[in-house]
Design a protein around this motif. Structure first.
Motif, mmCIF file in Angstrom:
data_model
loop_
_atom_site.group_PDB
_atom_site.id
_atom_site.type_symbol
_atom_site.label_atom_id
_atom_site.label_comp_id
_atom_site.label_asym_id
_atom_site.label_seq_id
_atom_site.Cartn_x
_atom_site.Cartn_y
_atom_site.Cartn_z
ATOM 1 N N ARG A 38 19.748 -57.734 17.596
ATOM 2 C CA ARG A 38 19.349 -58.869 18.426
ATOM 3 C C ARG A 38 20.353 -59.091 19.530
ATOM 4 N NH1 ARG A 38 21.147 -64.649 16.375
ATOM 5 N NH2 ARG A 38 20.016 -65.057 18.268
ATOM 6 N N VAL A 39 19.907 -59.792 20.534
ATOM 7 C CA VAL A 39 20.768 -60.184 21.637
ATOM 8 C C VAL A 39 20.800 -61.708 21.657
ATOM 9 C CG1 VAL A 39 18.931 -60.090 23.369
ATOM 10 C CG2 VAL A 39 21.306 -59.825 24.070
ATOM 11 N N ASP A 40 21.982 -62.270 21.863
ATOM 12 C CA ASP A 40 22.175 -63.715 21.818
ATOM 13 C C ASP A 40 22.668 -64.193 23.179
ATOM 14 O OD1 ASP A 40 22.895 -66.349 21.331
ATOM 15 O OD2 ASP A 40 23.809 -65.908 19.403
ATOM 16 N N ALA A 41 21.776 -64.756 23.964
ATOM 17 C CA ALA A 41 22.109 -65.203 25.319
ATOM 18 C C ALA A 41 23.178 -66.290 25.334
ATOM 19 C CB ALA A 41 20.843 -65.695 26.027
ATOM 20 N N GLU A 42 23.255 -67.094 24.290
ATOM 21 C CA GLU A 42 24.263 -68.157 24.247
ATOM 22 C C GLU A 42 25.679 -67.600 24.224
ATOM 23 O OE1 GLU A 42 23.272 -70.643 20.950
ATOM 24 O OE2 GLU A 42 21.366 -71.261 21.841
ATOM 25 N N ARG A 43 25.846 -66.392 23.688
ATOM 26 C CA ARG A 43 27.181 -65.807 23.630
ATOM 27 C C ARG A 43 27.654 -65.278 24.984
ATOM 28 N NH1 ARG A 43 27.829 -61.929 18.678
ATOM 29 N NH2 ARG A 43 25.628 -62.037 18.218
ATOM 30 N N VAL A 44 26.737 -65.126 25.941
ATOM 31 C CA VAL A 44 27.142 -64.687 27.273
ATOM 32 C C VAL A 44 28.117 -65.696 27.871
ATOM 33 C CG1 VAL A 44 26.345 -64.228 29.626
ATOM 34 C CG2 VAL A 44 25.038 -63.374 27.676
ATOM 35 N N ALA A 45 27.795 -66.970 27.748
ATOM 36 C CA ALA A 45 28.650 -68.029 28.286
ATOM 37 C C ALA A 45 30.008 -68.075 27.593
ATOM 38 C CB ALA A 45 27.952 -69.378 28.157
ATOM 39 N N GLU A 46 30.059 -67.627 26.350
ATOM 40 C CA GLU A 46 31.306 -67.637 25.579
ATOM 41 C C GLU A 46 32.126 -66.373 25.793
ATOM 42 O OE1 GLU A 46 29.942 -67.927 21.582
ATOM 43 O OE2 GLU A 46 29.011 -69.883 21.884
ATOM 44 N N SER A 47 31.609 -65.452 26.574
ATOM 45 C CA SER A 47 32.251 -64.139 26.784
ATOM 46 C C SER A 47 32.458 -63.398 25.469
ATOM 47 C CB SER A 47 33.573 -64.295 27.535
ATOM 48 O OG SER A 47 33.349 -64.833 28.815
ATOM 49 N N SER A 48 31.524 -63.573 24.563
ATOM 50 C CA SER A 48 31.545 -62.883 23.271
ATOM 51 C C SER A 48 30.558 -61.723 23.322
ATOM 52 C CB SER A 48 31.132 -63.848 22.153
ATOM 53 O OG SER A 48 32.025 -64.925 22.067
ATOM 54 N N GLY A 68 28.567 -55.934 19.548
ATOM 55 C CA GLY A 68 29.001 -55.161 20.705
ATOM 56 C C GLY A 68 28.570 -55.804 22.009
ATOM 57 N N ALA A 69 29.251 -55.434 23.069
ATOM 58 C CA ALA A 69 28.959 -55.970 24.397
ATOM 59 C C ALA A 69 27.682 -55.388 24.981
ATOM 60 C CB ALA A 69 30.137 -55.707 25.325
ATOM 61 N N SER A 70 27.244 -54.235 24.475
ATOM 62 C CA SER A 70 25.998 -53.615 24.933
ATOM 63 C C SER A 70 25.237 -53.127 23.711
ATOM 64 C CB SER A 70 26.295 -52.446 25.875
ATOM 65 O OG SER A 70 26.876 -51.373 25.151
ATOM 66 N N ALA A 71 23.959 -52.837 23.912
ATOM 67 C CA ALA A 71 23.151 -52.311 22.811
ATOM 68 C C ALA A 71 23.732 -50.996 22.311
ATOM 69 C CB ALA A 71 21.705 -52.133 23.248
ATOM 70 N N ALA A 72 24.174 -50.151 23.238
ATOM 71 C CA ALA A 72 24.723 -48.844 22.847
ATOM 72 C C ALA A 72 25.978 -48.996 22.003
ATOM 73 C CB ALA A 72 25.020 -48.010 24.099
ATOM 74 N N VAL A 73 26.879 -49.862 22.407
ATOM 75 C CA VAL A 73 28.115 -50.072 21.646
ATOM 76 C C VAL A 73 27.793 -50.655 20.277
ATOM 77 C CG1 VAL A 73 30.249 -51.437 21.546
ATOM 78 C CG2 VAL A 73 29.596 -50.288 23.670
ATOM 79 N N CYS A 74 26.924 -51.630 20.250
ATOM 80 C CA CYS A 74 26.551 -52.274 18.990
ATOM 81 C C CYS A 74 25.952 -51.267 18.011
ATOM 82 C CB CYS A 74 25.573 -53.405 19.282
ATOM 83 S SG CYS A 74 25.053 -54.321 17.829
ATOM 84 N N LEU A 75 24.990 -50.476 18.468
ATOM 85 C CA LEU A 75 24.352 -49.491 17.597
ATOM 86 C C LEU A 75 25.312 -48.393 17.168
ATOM 87 C CD1 LEU A 75 20.893 -49.226 19.324
ATOM 88 C CD2 LEU A 75 21.312 -49.983 16.977
ATOM 89 N N SER A 76 26.162 -47.964 18.075
ATOM 90 C CA SER A 76 27.145 -46.935 17.714
ATOM 91 C C SER A 76 28.091 -47.439 16.629
ATOM 92 C CB SER A 76 27.940 -46.506 18.947
ATOM 93 O OG SER A 76 27.100 -45.852 19.864
#
Length: 91
Positions: A38-48, A68-76
């Motif tokens: 999943r992607v959490d838009a609220e964490r964008v503001a937190e720089s998480s 992860g900061a990107s889908a690729a990093v997270c999945l890897s």
């Protein structure tokens, strides 16, 4: 599910892991693992890290999570963690 157990399409190694995300999730489900990304838009503001992969059940003794900061990093990171705990993801 596809009903095609054991007959996975060939993956183009020049594309990113994001292209295999659904195949990884389906492969895990066929082994009794509940999983999601999943992607959490609220964490964008937190720089998480905004992407999260979570899995539990099946051969996993306890749940696991990767962020992860990107889908690729997270999945890897998720695939690496799954392999560390004995789930040999074939992608």
């Amino acid at each position: 599910m596809t009903g095609r157990k054991g007959r996975w399409p060939k993956i183009d190694q020049d594309t990113g892991i994001e292209d295999t995300a659904l195949l990884i999730l389906e492969w895990l489900a066929e082994r009794g693992v509940n999983a999601m990304i999943r992607v959490d838009a609220e964490r964008v503001a937190e720089s998480s890290p905004v992407w999260t992969f979570a899995a539990s059940g099946g051969p996993l003794e306890k749940g696991m999570r990767a962020d992860g900061a990107s889908a690729a990093v997270c999945l890897s990171l998720a695939v690496a963690k799954l392999r560390e705990i004995g789930v040999d993801v074939p992608y």
